[in-house]
Design a protein around this motif. Sequence first.
Motif, PDB file in Angstrom:
ATOM      1  N   VAL A  58      -6.278  -3.692  17.004  1.00 21.35           N
ATOM      2  CA  VAL A  58      -5.109  -3.862  16.137  1.00 21.35           C
ATOM      3  C   VAL A  58      -5.173  -2.818  15.035  1.00 21.35           C
ATOM      4  N   HIS A  59      -4.007  -2.407  14.576  1.00 23.43           N
ATOM      5  CA  HIS A  59      -3.962  -1.475  13.453  1.00 23.43           C
ATOM      6  C   HIS A  59      -2.621  -1.564  12.744  1.00 23.43           C
ATOM      7  N   ALA A  60      -2.609  -1.126  11.510  1.00 19.83           N
ATOM      8  CA  ALA A  60      -1.379  -0.968  10.742  1.00 19.83           C
ATOM      9  C   ALA A  60      -1.586   0.230   9.820  1.00 19.83           C
ATOM     10  N   ILE A  61      -0.556   1.041   9.677  1.00 13.08           N
ATOM     11  CA  ILE A  61      -0.632   2.226   8.826  1.00 13.08           C
ATOM     12  C   ILE A  61       0.260   2.017   7.607  1.00 13.08           C
ATOM     13  N   THR A  62      -0.338   2.162   6.423  1.00  9.85           N
ATOM     14  CA  THR A  62       0.415   2.039   5.177  1.00  9.85           C
ATOM     15  C   THR A  62       0.378   3.365   4.432  1.00  9.85           C
ATOM     16  N   GLU A  63       1.354   3.530   3.553  1.00  7.83           N
ATOM     17  CA  GLU A  63       1.443   4.730   2.720  1.00  7.83           C
ATOM     18  C   GLU A  63       1.451   4.294   1.263  1.00  7.83           C
ATOM     19  N   HIS A  64       0.754   5.027   0.425  1.00  3.11           N
ATOM     20  CA  HIS A  64       0.802   4.757  -1.006  1.00  3.11           C
ATOM     21  C   HIS A  64       2.127   5.251  -1.561  1.00  3.11           C
ATOM     22  N   THR A 117       0.180   1.170  -4.983  1.00  4.87           N
ATOM     23  CA  THR A 117       1.220   0.346  -4.373  1.00  4.87           C
ATOM     24  C   THR A 117       1.376   0.815  -2.928  1.00  4.87           C
ATOM     25  N   LEU A 118       1.314  -0.130  -1.986  1.00  3.74           N
ATOM     26  CA  LEU A 118       1.386   0.210  -0.566  1.00  3.74           C
ATOM     27  C   LEU A 118       2.753  -0.120   0.004  1.00  3.74           C
TER      28      LEU A 118
END
Length: 149
Positions: free
Chosen positions: A29-35, A47-48
């Motif tokens: 599983v994975h999830a990609i977040t950006e600041h 803050t994501l």
Amino acid sequence: EHPVVITKFIRGAREVEVDAVAKAGKVLVHAITEHVEDAGVHSGDATLMLPTQTISQGALEKVKTATRKIAKAFEISGPFNTQFLVKGNDVMVIECNLRASRSFPFVSKTIGVDFINVATRVMVGEPVNESQLPTLENPIIPVDYVGIK
């Protein structure tokens, strides 16, 4: 005798994080977040947003490739968080932490997959049904909303 670490600040770069769980080096599983903020703000204070908003598809593919290689090289079994610096299509690894990060609950709620449950099952050797999980090849990317933390 007295080691020194020298880092370079890259102006205008973005920070991207991957929260993931792997089993024997395979990302389940994975999830990609950006600041929201430009790179330089500590990840604990940043803050994501999920999904990413300003990162090119080419850069995201490089992030996924690096994530796959890191999990495999270290034969990771359990949760991990990798932080990347992205400027244009250039992607650099900042660090990889072999633990559940503070953003695990956020990404779990945002995409509707319990990362901690998956990580726990991996770590205690219980079977994991991979068919509905957001793999690197088949991510869950919200299209009707953006999660912000």
